[in-house]
Design a protein around this motif. Structure first.
Motif, PDB file in Angstrom:
ATOM      1  N   ALA A  37      -0.989  -0.915  -0.321  1.00  0.00           N
ATOM      2  CA  ALA A  37      -0.621  -0.324  -0.108  1.00  0.00           C
ATOM      3  C   ALA A  37       1.308  -0.299   0.477  1.00  0.00           C
ATOM      4  CB  ALA A  37      -1.177   0.888  -0.180  1.00  0.00           C
ATOM      5  N   SER A  38       0.147  -1.014   2.036  1.00  0.00           N
ATOM      6  CA  SER A  38       2.017  -0.757   2.441  1.00  0.00           C
ATOM      7  C   SER A  38       2.886  -1.547   2.608  1.00  0.00           C
ATOM      8  CB  SER A  38       1.005  -1.271   4.193  1.00  0.00           C
ATOM      9  OG  SER A  38       2.417  -0.992   4.984  1.00  0.00           O
ATOM     10  N   LYS A  39       2.291  -2.500   2.040  1.00  0.00           N
ATOM     11  CA  LYS A  39       3.790  -3.383   1.268  1.00  0.00           C
ATOM     12  C   LYS A  39       4.336  -2.953   0.179  1.00  0.00           C
ATOM     13  CE  LYS A  39       4.490  -8.139  -0.523  1.00  0.00           C
ATOM     14  NZ  LYS A  39       3.270  -9.375  -1.364  1.00  0.00           N
ATOM     15  N   ARG A  40       3.687  -2.238  -0.729  1.00  0.00           N
ATOM     16  CA  ARG A  40       4.696  -2.101  -1.769  1.00  0.00           C
ATOM     17  C   ARG A  40       5.294  -0.935  -1.362  1.00  0.00           C
ATOM     18  NH1 ARG A  40       0.192  -1.696  -6.601  1.00  0.00           N
ATOM     19  NH2 ARG A  40      -0.921  -3.632  -6.133  1.00  0.00           N
ATOM     20  N   LEU A  68      -2.164   3.752  -5.865  1.00  0.00           N
ATOM     21  CA  LEU A  68      -3.525   3.537  -6.481  1.00  0.00           C
ATOM     22  C   LEU A  68      -4.086   2.490  -4.880  1.00  0.00           C
ATOM     23  CD1 LEU A  68      -3.040   3.161 -10.403  1.00  0.00           C
ATOM     24  CD2 LEU A  68      -4.053   5.185  -9.119  1.00  0.00           C
ATOM     25  N   ALA A  69      -3.109   2.107  -5.319  1.00  0.00           N
ATOM     26  CA  ALA A  69      -3.719   0.356  -3.851  1.00  0.00           C
ATOM     27  C   ALA A  69      -4.346   1.358  -2.714  1.00  0.00           C
ATOM     28  CB  ALA A  69      -2.135  -0.804  -4.071  1.00  0.00           C
ATOM     29  N   PHE A  70      -4.057   2.264  -2.217  1.00  0.00           N
ATOM     30  CA  PHE A  70      -4.488   3.408  -0.888  1.00  0.00           C
ATOM     31  C   PHE A  70      -5.536   3.864  -1.958  1.00  0.00           C
ATOM     32  CE2 PHE A  70      -4.356   6.774   1.554  1.00  0.00           C
ATOM     33  CZ  PHE A  70      -4.898   6.788   2.163  1.00  0.00           C
ATOM     34  N   PHE A  71      -5.728   4.538  -3.053  1.00  0.00           N
ATOM     35  CA  PHE A  71      -7.095   5.134  -2.898  1.00  0.00           C
ATOM     36  C   PHE A  71      -8.296   3.986  -3.153  1.00  0.00           C
ATOM     37  CE2 PHE A  71      -5.052   8.076  -6.770  1.00  0.00           C
ATOM     38  CZ  PHE A  71      -4.969   8.998  -5.426  1.00  0.00           C
ATOM     39  N   VAL A  72      -7.713   2.603  -3.694  1.00  0.00           N
ATOM     40  CA  VAL A  72      -8.813   1.602  -3.775  1.00  0.00           C
ATOM     41  C   VAL A  72      -9.469   1.318  -2.372  1.00  0.00           C
ATOM     42  CG1 VAL A  72      -9.063  -0.467  -4.788  1.00  0.00           C
ATOM     43  CG2 VAL A  72      -8.322   0.817  -6.046  1.00  0.00           C
ATOM     44  N   GLY A  73      -8.482   1.324  -1.330  1.00  0.00           N
ATOM     45  CA  GLY A  73      -8.351   0.999  -0.050  1.00  0.00           C
ATOM     46  C   GLY A  73      -9.653   1.089   0.561  1.00  0.00           C
ATOM     47  N   PHE A  74      -9.094   2.936   0.006  1.00  0.00           N
ATOM     48  CA  PHE A  74      -9.460   4.105   1.240  1.00  0.00           C
ATOM     49  C   PHE A  74     -10.864   4.301   0.453  1.00  0.00           C
ATOM     50  CE2 PHE A  74     -11.712   8.128   1.343  1.00  0.00           C
ATOM     51  CZ  PHE A  74     -11.748   8.588   2.751  1.00  0.00           C
ATOM     52  N   ASN A  75     -11.568   4.277  -0.419  1.00  0.00           N
ATOM     53  CA  ASN A  75     -13.045   3.431  -1.558  1.00  0.00           C
ATOM     54  C   ASN A  75     -13.630   3.062  -0.666  1.00  0.00           C
ATOM     55  OD1 ASN A  75     -12.101   6.684  -2.882  1.00  0.00           O
ATOM     56  ND2 ASN A  75     -11.813   5.292  -4.511  1.00  0.00           N
ATOM     57  N   TYR A  76     -12.747   1.691  -1.104  1.00  0.00           N
ATOM     58  CA  TYR A  76     -13.403   1.094  -0.493  1.00  0.00           C
ATOM     59  C   TYR A  76     -14.169   1.093   1.256  1.00  0.00           C
ATOM     60  CZ  TYR A  76     -13.267  -2.521  -4.607  1.00  0.00           C
ATOM     61  OH  TYR A  76     -12.904  -3.449  -5.172  1.00  0.00           O
ATOM     62  N   THR A  83       2.082  -2.959 -10.393  1.00  0.00           N
ATOM     63  CA  THR A  83       2.301  -3.519  -9.078  1.00  0.00           C
ATOM     64  C   THR A  83       3.042  -2.782  -8.091  1.00  0.00           C
ATOM     65  OG1 THR A  83       4.093  -4.681 -10.265  1.00  0.00           O
ATOM     66  CG2 THR A  83       1.415  -5.452  -9.707  1.00  0.00           C
ATOM     67  N   TRP A  84       3.722  -1.647  -8.724  1.00  0.00           N
ATOM     68  CA  TRP A  84       4.590  -1.297  -7.933  1.00  0.00           C
ATOM     69  C   TRP A  84       3.792   0.140  -7.042  1.00  0.00           C
ATOM     70  CZ3 TRP A  84       4.105  -0.976 -12.860  1.00  0.00           C
ATOM     71  CH2 TRP A  84       4.006   0.118 -13.652  1.00  0.00           C
ATOM     72  N   ASP A  85       3.041   0.519  -7.200  1.00  0.00           N
ATOM     73  CA  ASP A  85       2.053   1.654  -7.211  1.00  0.00           C
ATOM     74  C   ASP A  85       1.068   1.854  -5.804  1.00  0.00           C
ATOM     75  OD1 ASP A  85       0.772   4.176  -7.309  1.00  0.00           O
ATOM     76  OD2 ASP A  85       0.229   4.344  -9.189  1.00  0.00           O
ATOM     77  N   SER A  86       2.222   1.981  -5.160  1.00  0.00           N
ATOM     78  CA  SER A  86       0.724   2.039  -3.623  1.00  0.00           C
ATOM     79  C   SER A  86       0.153   3.003  -3.283  1.00  0.00           C
ATOM     80  CB  SER A  86       2.273   2.711  -2.330  1.00  0.00           C
ATOM     81  OG  SER A  86       2.600   3.299  -2.487  1.00  0.00           O
ATOM     82  N   ASN A 137       4.679   1.572   4.779  1.00  0.00           N
ATOM     83  CA  ASN A 137       4.907   3.644   4.790  1.00  0.00           C
ATOM     84  C   ASN A 137       3.423   3.253   6.174  1.00  0.00           C
ATOM     85  OD1 ASN A 137       3.407   6.029   5.165  1.00  0.00           O
ATOM     86  ND2 ASN A 137       3.737   6.081   2.776  1.00  0.00           N
ATOM     87  N   PRO A 138       4.130   4.149   7.656  1.00  0.00           N
ATOM     88  CA  PRO A 138       3.112   3.861   8.303  1.00  0.00           C
ATOM     89  C   PRO A 138       1.925   4.672   8.366  1.00  0.00           C
ATOM     90  CG  PRO A 138       5.174   5.555   8.764  1.00  0.00           C
ATOM     91  CD  PRO A 138       5.129   5.181   7.512  1.00  0.00           C
ATOM     92  N   TYR A 139       2.099   5.354   7.281  1.00  0.00           N
ATOM     93  CA  TYR A 139       0.603   6.577   7.261  1.00  0.00           C
ATOM     94  C   TYR A 139      -0.619   5.212   6.772  1.00  0.00           C
ATOM     95  CZ  TYR A 139      -3.277   9.523   5.122  1.00  0.00           C
ATOM     96  OH  TYR A 139      -4.207  10.051   5.505  1.00  0.00           O
ATOM     97  N   TYR A 140      -0.437   4.184   5.924  1.00  0.00           N
ATOM     98  CA  TYR A 140      -1.111   3.330   5.696  1.00  0.00           C
ATOM     99  C   TYR A 140      -1.323   2.125   6.682  1.00  0.00           C
ATOM    100  CZ  TYR A 140       0.551   4.707   0.650  1.00  0.00           C
ATOM    101  OH  TYR A 140       0.662   5.354   0.172  1.00  0.00           O
ATOM    102  N   ASP A 141      -0.288   2.129   7.285  1.00  0.00           N
ATOM    103  CA  ASP A 141      -0.720   1.076   8.502  1.00  0.00           C
ATOM    104  C   ASP A 141      -1.820   1.571   9.465  1.00  0.00           C
ATOM    105  OD1 ASP A 141       1.297  -1.025   7.583  1.00  0.00           O
ATOM    106  OD2 ASP A 141       2.836   0.308   8.394  1.00  0.00           O
TER     107      ASP A 141
END
Length: 282
Positions: free
Chosen positions: A165-168, A140-148, A135-138, A172-176
């Motif tokens: 990912a941004s919340k965790r 992995l959440a980013f990987f999943v979001g990009f892949n989807y 739940t702290w890993d931004s 992070n402006p890159y994720y936003d």
């Protein structure tokens, strides 16, 4: 007798560990028949290994990593055989089943299987499970979001994971930026290039050298596709129609040459002027 009975569970676990350590390296030995690649079921190992299951998870990851480092892809496609992908998939899936908190296993799945488009739904689902558990890993959440978004064309789930990912990461402006561009249906290839450049930089910072070369190969492929897309856009603005082929763009000097397809196929334009590959599996 009671003392002997107490030793039985330890004996079973030690036998399971010995079996695991014996069988795992077999897949890295050069074989004449690819079907000899196999992996023990995670459910079996979980029972017989007991408290050693985390060690077996590490061994499964290292075995897959070693195999990928030594194995040769097919010369015509630059890919592995289906049964080889299946072995890598099962080995890494087993590692996750034995220890769902190992970060590197998810990273390897993402670089070795996702970008070769092997079992996209299943593999991204496993990575999504890791993102939900860690739940702290931004990242992995980013990987999943990009892949989807990039591979599975599911913008809703993509945005959900990118926002997470941004919340965790604490915003992070890159994720936003990624989330905002996806919301506005930005160019997919440009997003892929930006993503890979960021991942290569991240891998270099974290010392994950095993994942850099495959990412660089994919990056070069996407840059080649983007060159064709830009040439198509220029042609359309000039002639108010789509070009007949990529070779027409080369003939008109709008494209220096036809970029190399890292999948081993050839690029072409479909009826809508989109760049496709004869080896495309999307």
């Amino acid at each position: 007798m009671r003392r002997l009975t107490n030793l039985i569970p330890w004996f079973v676990m030690l036998c399971g560990m010995a079996l695991s350590l014996y069988v795992l390296p077999l897949a890295t030995v050069e074989k004449t028949q690819h079907e000899q690649l196999f992996t023990l079921p995670a459910n079996l190992l979980r029972v017989v290994l007991g408290q050693f299951k985390e060690l077996s998870a590490d061994m499964s990851f290292l075995n897959a990593l070693t195999w990928l480092g030594d194995a040769k892809t097919q010369p015509d496609t630059h890919r592995y055989l289906p049964e080889q992908y299946e072995w890598v998939y099962n080995t890494l899936k087993k590692s996750v089943a034995l220890d769902s908190y190992i970060q590197d296993t998810y990273y390897l799945m993402n670089s070795a299987l996702i970008w070769d488009r092997y079992k996209l739904e299943d593999v991204n689902g496993i990575i999504a499970g890791g993102a939900d558990i860690r739940t702290w890993d931004s990242m992995l959440a980013f990987f999943v979001g990009f892949n989807y978004y990039f591979f599975l064309e599911d913008s809703d789930r993509s945005l959900r994971y990118l926002k997470e990912a941004s919340k965790r990461s604490g915003g992070n402006p890159y994720y936003d930026v990624f989330a905002a561009r996806i919301a506005y249906k930005a160019n997919k290839t440009e997003l892929g290039i930006a993503y890979l450049e960021q991942q290569i930089h991240q891998a270099e910072l974290e010392g994950r050298l095993y994942s850099i070369d495959p990412l660089k190969a994919r990056l070069e492929a996407l840059k080649g596709i983007r060159k064709i897309e830009l040439a198509v856009e220029s042609y359309q603005k000039l002639f108010l129609k789509l070009p007949e082929s990529i070779n027409e763009l080369v003939a008109l000097k709008m494209l220096e040459s036809v970029p190399k397809d890292d999948l081993g196929g050839s690029y072409y334009l479909d009826a809508q002027g989109r760049v496709k590959s004869t080896k495309d599996t999307k």
